[in-house]
Design a protein around this motif. Structure first.
Motif, PDB file in Angstrom:
ATOM      1  N   LEU A 236       0.865  -1.185   0.000  1.00 36.11           N
ATOM      2  CA  LEU A 236       0.000   0.000   0.000  1.00 36.11           C
ATOM      3  C   LEU A 236       0.897   1.229   0.000  1.00 36.11           C
ATOM      4  O   LEU A 236       1.743   1.403   0.889  1.00 36.11           O
ATOM      5  CB  LEU A 236      -0.903   0.008   1.248  1.00 36.11           C
ATOM      6  CG  LEU A 236      -1.631   1.328   1.525  1.00 36.11           C
ATOM      7  CD1 LEU A 236      -2.600   1.682   0.394  1.00 36.11           C
ATOM      8  CD2 LEU A 236      -2.382   1.273   2.854  1.00 36.11           C
TER       9      LEU A 236
ATOM     10  N   LEU B  36      -3.164   5.296  -1.847  1.00 36.72           N
ATOM     11  CA  LEU B  36      -4.059   6.178  -1.087  1.00 36.72           C
ATOM     12  C   LEU B  36      -3.455   7.574  -1.138  1.00 36.72           C
ATOM     13  O   LEU B  36      -2.447   7.845  -0.486  1.00 36.72           O
ATOM     14  CB  LEU B  36      -4.186   5.663   0.350  1.00 36.72           C
ATOM     15  CG  LEU B  36      -5.047   6.446   1.345  1.00 36.72           C
ATOM     16  CD1 LEU B  36      -6.504   6.507   0.883  1.00 36.72           C
ATOM     17  CD2 LEU B  36      -4.978   5.795   2.731  1.00 36.72           C
TER      18      LEU B  36
ATOM     19  N   ALA C  79      -0.512   9.649   9.030  1.00 37.59           N
ATOM     20  CA  ALA C  79      -1.615   9.240   9.912  1.00 37.59           C
ATOM     21  C   ALA C  79      -2.574   8.276   9.206  1.00 37.59           C
ATOM     22  O   ALA C  79      -3.035   7.292   9.800  1.00 37.59           O
ATOM     23  CB  ALA C  79      -2.365  10.472  10.427  1.00 37.59           C
ATOM     24  N   PHE C  80      -2.870   8.520   7.936  1.00 39.42           N
ATOM     25  CA  PHE C  80      -3.707   7.579   7.168  1.00 39.42           C
ATOM     26  C   PHE C  80      -3.005   6.212   7.109  1.00 39.42           C
ATOM     27  O   PHE C  80      -3.620   5.161   7.278  1.00 39.42           O
ATOM     28  CB  PHE C  80      -3.919   8.071   5.731  1.00 39.42           C
ATOM     29  CG  PHE C  80      -5.025   9.085   5.537  1.00 39.42           C
ATOM     30  CD1 PHE C  80      -4.816  10.429   5.804  1.00 39.42           C
ATOM     31  CD2 PHE C  80      -6.270   8.706   5.049  1.00 39.42           C
ATOM     32  CE1 PHE C  80      -5.818  11.375   5.599  1.00 39.42           C
ATOM     33  CE2 PHE C  80      -7.285   9.643   4.838  1.00 39.42           C
ATOM     34  CZ  PHE C  80      -7.048  10.976   5.112  1.00 39.42           C
TER      35      PHE C  80
ATOM     36  N   VAL D 184      -0.794   4.941   9.154  1.00 40.50           N
ATOM     37  CA  VAL D 184      -0.790   4.285  10.466  1.00 40.50           C
ATOM     38  C   VAL D 184      -2.124   3.561  10.698  1.00 40.50           C
ATOM     39  O   VAL D 184      -2.163   2.432  11.194  1.00 40.50           O
ATOM     40  CB  VAL D 184      -0.508   5.328  11.576  1.00 40.50           C
ATOM     41  CG1 VAL D 184      -0.848   4.786  12.954  1.00 40.50           C
ATOM     42  CG2 VAL D 184       0.950   5.776  11.522  1.00 40.50           C
ATOM     43  N   GLY D 185      -3.221   4.203  10.320  1.00 39.70           N
ATOM     44  CA  GLY D 185      -4.546   3.586  10.471  1.00 39.70           C
ATOM     45  C   GLY D 185      -4.664   2.310   9.658  1.00 39.70           C
ATOM     46  O   GLY D 185      -5.106   1.271  10.158  1.00 39.70           O
ATOM     47  N   ALA D 186      -4.243   2.364   8.395  1.00 43.02           N
ATOM     48  CA  ALA D 186      -4.358   1.193   7.515  1.00 43.02           C
ATOM     49  C   ALA D 186      -3.451   0.062   7.996  1.00 43.02           C
ATOM     50  O   ALA D 186      -3.870  -1.100   8.077  1.00 43.02           O
ATOM     51  CB  ALA D 186      -4.008   1.581   6.081  1.00 43.02           C
TER      52      ALA D 186
ATOM     53  N   SER E 170      -2.164  -0.478  11.014  1.00 41.26           N
ATOM     54  CA  SER E 170      -2.501  -1.057  12.317  1.00 41.26           C
ATOM     55  C   SER E 170      -3.689  -2.002  12.195  1.00 41.26           C
ATOM     56  O   SER E 170      -3.776  -2.980  12.933  1.00 41.26           O
ATOM     57  CB  SER E 170      -2.766   0.037  13.349  1.00 41.26           C
ATOM     58  OG  SER E 170      -3.898   0.788  12.985  1.00 41.26           O
ATOM     59  N   PHE E 171      -4.600  -1.729  11.250  1.00 43.28           N
ATOM     60  CA  PHE E 171      -5.733  -2.649  11.121  1.00 43.28           C
ATOM     61  C   PHE E 171      -5.382  -3.872  10.289  1.00 43.28           C
ATOM     62  O   PHE E 171      -5.883  -4.964  10.548  1.00 43.28           O
ATOM     63  CB  PHE E 171      -6.972  -1.952  10.537  1.00 43.28           C
ATOM     64  CG  PHE E 171      -8.182  -2.833  10.595  1.00 43.28           C
ATOM     65  CD1 PHE E 171      -8.784  -3.103  11.816  1.00 43.28           C
ATOM     66  CD2 PHE E 171      -8.683  -3.457   9.455  1.00 43.28           C
ATOM     67  CE1 PHE E 171      -9.877  -3.958  11.906  1.00 43.28           C
ATOM     68  CE2 PHE E 171      -9.776  -4.311   9.534  1.00 43.28           C
ATOM     69  CZ  PHE E 171     -10.367  -4.556  10.767  1.00 43.28           C
ATOM     70  N   ASN E 172      -4.543  -3.705   9.279  1.00 41.65           N
ATOM     71  CA  ASN E 172      -4.116  -4.858   8.481  1.00 41.65           C
ATOM     72  C   ASN E 172      -2.594  -4.935   8.444  1.00 41.65           C
ATOM     73  O   ASN E 172      -1.948  -4.433   7.523  1.00 41.65           O
ATOM     74  CB  ASN E 172      -4.679  -4.791   7.057  1.00 41.65           C
ATOM     75  CG  ASN E 172      -4.317  -6.033   6.249  1.00 41.65           C
ATOM     76  OD1 ASN E 172      -3.583  -6.908   6.729  1.00 41.65           O
ATOM     77  ND2 ASN E 172      -4.813  -6.112   5.027  1.00 41.65           N
TER      78      ASN E 172
ATOM     79  N   LEU F 257      -0.181  -5.684   5.335  1.00 43.30           N
ATOM     80  CA  LEU F 257       0.167  -4.728   4.285  1.00 43.30           C
ATOM     81  C   LEU F 257       1.561  -4.160   4.540  1.00 43.30           C
ATOM     82  O   LEU F 257       1.908  -3.831   5.665  1.00 43.30           O
ATOM     83  CB  LEU F 257      -0.832  -3.568   4.272  1.00 43.30           C
ATOM     84  CG  LEU F 257      -2.279  -3.865   3.885  1.00 43.30           C
ATOM     85  CD1 LEU F 257      -3.144  -2.633   4.155  1.00 43.30           C
ATOM     86  CD2 LEU F 257      -2.386  -4.275   2.418  1.00 43.30           C
TER      87      LEU F 257
ATOM     88  N   ALA G  34      -7.792  10.818  10.266  1.00 44.76           N
ATOM     89  CA  ALA G  34      -7.014  10.276   9.140  1.00 44.76           C
ATOM     90  C   ALA G  34      -6.791   8.776   9.335  1.00 44.76           C
ATOM     91  O   ALA G  34      -6.955   7.983   8.397  1.00 44.76           O
ATOM     92  CB  ALA G  34      -5.673  10.999   9.023  1.00 44.76           C
ATOM     93  N   ALA G  35      -6.449   8.372  10.558  1.00 44.82           N
ATOM     94  CA  ALA G  35      -6.242   6.945  10.833  1.00 44.82           C
ATOM     95  C   ALA G  35      -7.549   6.170  10.661  1.00 44.82           C
ATOM     96  O   ALA G  35      -7.549   5.035  10.168  1.00 44.82           O
ATOM     97  CB  ALA G  35      -5.698   6.756  12.250  1.00 44.82           C
TER      98      ALA G  35
ATOM     99  N   GLY H  47      -8.016   5.673   6.979  1.00 45.71           N
ATOM    100  CA  GLY H  47      -7.047   4.664   6.525  1.00 45.71           C
ATOM    101  C   GLY H  47      -7.480   3.261   6.919  1.00 45.71           C
ATOM    102  O   GLY H  47      -7.430   2.329   6.122  1.00 45.71           O
TER     103      GLY H  47
END
Lengths: 257, 376
Positions: free
Chosen positions: A46, A67, A76-77, A79-81, A83-85, A88, B67-68, B71
């Protein structure tokens, strides 16, 4: 771009949007060379970017999930992606204004948390897309659209900033060192934790023309004359290294600089 | 409004009920930053989410939180954050990003009295217009307004379902009064769960489907997604200079919500059939309004209450219908007439705002006094 890398280019993309002499094409190649060498399946990659010229390196050019976010928020985007998957491999590619100025807080906190992402910051000493204003990496005295008499501020040392914040790994290379750059990207992507690579990538259109680099090659000659390795820097009087770009790799826990 | 006491009734705080609603709806990512009076939601998620296989991230600020969340949503999570006015203001740019990229996400705004830091521990309803218009450009969102601890649970579940179905940021616009209220509620499992639609190989950003909501793949599916906040075509390619692409996109972002108002909008009515004096209220104030209207009926006055459980899209058709019967419409709210202004746009009769911005809730006693002034 070698034919091997063509599979990484999104179908239908015939050219990049970069100006003549921009270093971002070399960085693009270095990134693809690294992921190709690591044999990462495209579906596990990603690429996240913010706003600016460098944010257009992955989006839409790379044939993987991309993205393209808001100005400053890419980390920050990402980190969100991630941490959930966690499967990646998340690589942020954006400019110095995006990552170190408007997005500086996300950068240092992701480093502090040692979030498992790679951040590649393309430093070109100015805001290229908006017309050459001073950026957080503009050299002292550099002429810009917002400091026509010369930038009165010192630039960030991004490598030491992220290391002090807690990064696992940091590197700095110029686009005139493409193999070392690509190797560093390889190391960053395959290292767990927060990894940061500053790529010095000249901007002839906005920064070069304002700073009397009349020809593109003069800007590159300047770059080649100014970069030194860490080993060379160690042998020099520290005051002589101020004008230099110190390149190399740094690891967490190492004695600095 | 308060749940009838049943065997399963629990006595709990509004903010905790909202967090439980999120968990029940399938929320598995929370990204947040502490802010009064919403922090209990974050703390509850921090405690419970990891045990359910979810991910909790305390971010560096509210810019990072939302943002997180976006994402994580693209990585496949039902994702949320919770905040209050100052944090909600910081999130606005990314809310616009979530709108144009059609990213499902839920934000609970436990409103406090603003502007700025204002009264951090006191209730207010000053973010209602911001919820709809806080980010630049034209877009639609969904905003719900709970009036009880039970509804903090139920409407948070509904927020996730609507967000997933319509691929739109959805807000639970509550306030300190409800957020910190403790009363009985049933954390039931008697509800339908809606998940985003996946259709490999189809366009993620355009559709001819009458729902106007394209299916949503996630990162890692091998779809080589192009997600961008710039104007884009159905596959996500930036098309920033084609007027027709921009218009088609922005029009659909509106249509997918406005054409489904009947499905999205929920209201409740007390004595409205013949009401000459209509009260329109939401959130905590609707509790006071309900009591006030009941007292006026007992005194023989034709008063009625329209309670808005959905604030955006605004229930204009219901307001228009009821105001054609009523002679006067009173809109009590804890701001300077944010919903009253929306009512006035469609009302068939005189609209009288009853405003309070000092951080004190509007009581039923003073509302009875106000209503009596308009009937005598």
């Amino acid at each position: 771009m070698s034919r091997v890398h063509e599979q990484w280019i999104r179908p239908g993309i015939a050219k990049t949007t970069f100006c003549a002499g921009c270093g971002h094409g070399i960085l693009m190649n270095a990134v693809l060379r690294a992921v190709e060498t690591l044999k990462i399946p495209p579906r596990e990659l990603l690429f996240v970017s913010g706003i600016g010229c460098a944010a257009w390196i992955p989006s839409p050019n790379f044939n993987a999930d991309t993205l393209h976010t808001l100005h400053g928020r890419a980390v920050a985007f990402a980190v969100g992606a991630k941490s959930f998957n966690p499967k990646l491999n998340v690589i942020v590619i954006s400019g110095d204004g995006d990552i170190a100025s408007i997005g500086g807080n996300h950068l240092i906190h992701a480093a502090r948390r040692n979030d498992d992402i790679t951040v590649i910051c393309a430093s070109n000493e100015n805001y290229g897309m908006t017309g050459g204003q001073t950026g957080p990496t503009t050299r002292l005295g550099g002429l810009t659209a917002t400091h026509p008499a010369g930038n009165p501020y010192k630039p960030f040392d991004l490598v030491h900033l992220v290391l002090a914040a807690g990064a696992q790994y940091a590197a700095r290379y110029t686009v005139t060192q493409p193999r070392a750059l690509s190797n560093a990207i390889e190391r960053a992507v395959s290292t767990k934790g927060f990894c940061f690579i500053e790529t010095i990538s000249p901007c002839p259109t906005q920064f070069g023309r304002r700073n009397r680099f009349d020809q593109i090659d003069k800007l590159y000659d300047d770059l080649v004359s100014r970069y030194i390795t860490r080993q060379e820097a160690h042998k020099m009087d520290p005051k002589d290294t101020v004008e230099k770009i110190v390149t190399g790799e740094w690891f967490r826990g190492e004695v600095m600089p | 409004m308060t749940a009838p006491l049943k065997k399963q009734t629990q006595y709990l705080m509004g903010n905790i009920a909202a967090a439980e609603g999120a968990l029940a709806a399938g929320c598995r990512f929370f990204g947040g930053y502490p802010i009064t009076p919403s922090s209990e939601i974050m703390e509850h998620m921090a405690k419970v989410l990891p045990g359910k296989g979810g991910v909790f991230m305390q971010m560096e600020d509210e810019l990072g939180s939302i943002a997180a969340v976006v994402g994580a949503s693209w990585a496949g999570a039902k994702a949320m954050t919770a905040t209050s006015g100052p944090g909600f203001s910081l999130m606005q740019e990314t809310i616009g990003y979530a709108a144009i990229t059609e990213t499902p996400c839920v934000i609970i705004d436990v409103q406090r009295a603003g502007p700025a830091t204002g009264q951090a521990t006191r209730p207010g309803s000053g973010d209602i217009i911001q919820a709809k218009h806080g980010s630049h450009g034209d877009y639609e969102i969904i905003a719900l307004a709970p009036s009880s601890v039970q509804e903090m649970y139920d409407l948070t579940i509904r927020a996730f379902n609507l967000s997933e179905k319509f691929r739109v940021p959805t807000f639970v616009m509550t306030d300190e009064g409800i957020g910190h209220l403790r009363e009985g509620a049933v954390l039931h499992k008697d509800f339908e769960t809606i998940n985003r639609r996946k259709e490999p190989g189809t366009m993620p950003f355009d559709t001819d489907d009458p729902l106007f909501v394209p299916p949503m793949p996630i990162f890692g599916d091998g779809e080589n997604l192009l997600v961008t906040g710039s104007t884009h075509d159905g596959w996500g390619y930036r098309k920033v200079e084609q007027p027709e692409v921009h218009e088609r996109l922005v029009k659909r972002l509106r249509q997918k919500i406005l054409d489904h108002r009947d499905e999205i909008i929920e209201t409740s009515e007390d004595f409205t059939k013949d009401a000459e004096l209509l009260v329109i209220a939401y959130g905590f104030v609707a509790r006071s309004a309900r009591k006030a209207v009941k007292v006026l009926r007992e005194k023989g006055y034709k008063a009625g209450l329209l309670r808005l459980k959905t604030l955006w899209p605004f229930p204009k058709d219901i307001v228009a219908r009821l105001t054609s019967v009523a002679h006067k419409v009173i809109v009590p709210e804890m701001n300077y007439g944010q919903v009253a202004g929306e009512v006035a746009k469609v009302s068939k009769s005189e609209v009288i705002p009853y405003c309070r911005v000092n951080g004190e809730v509007i009581s039923s006693i003073e509302l009875i006094r106000e209503l009596e002034r308009h009937v005598s």
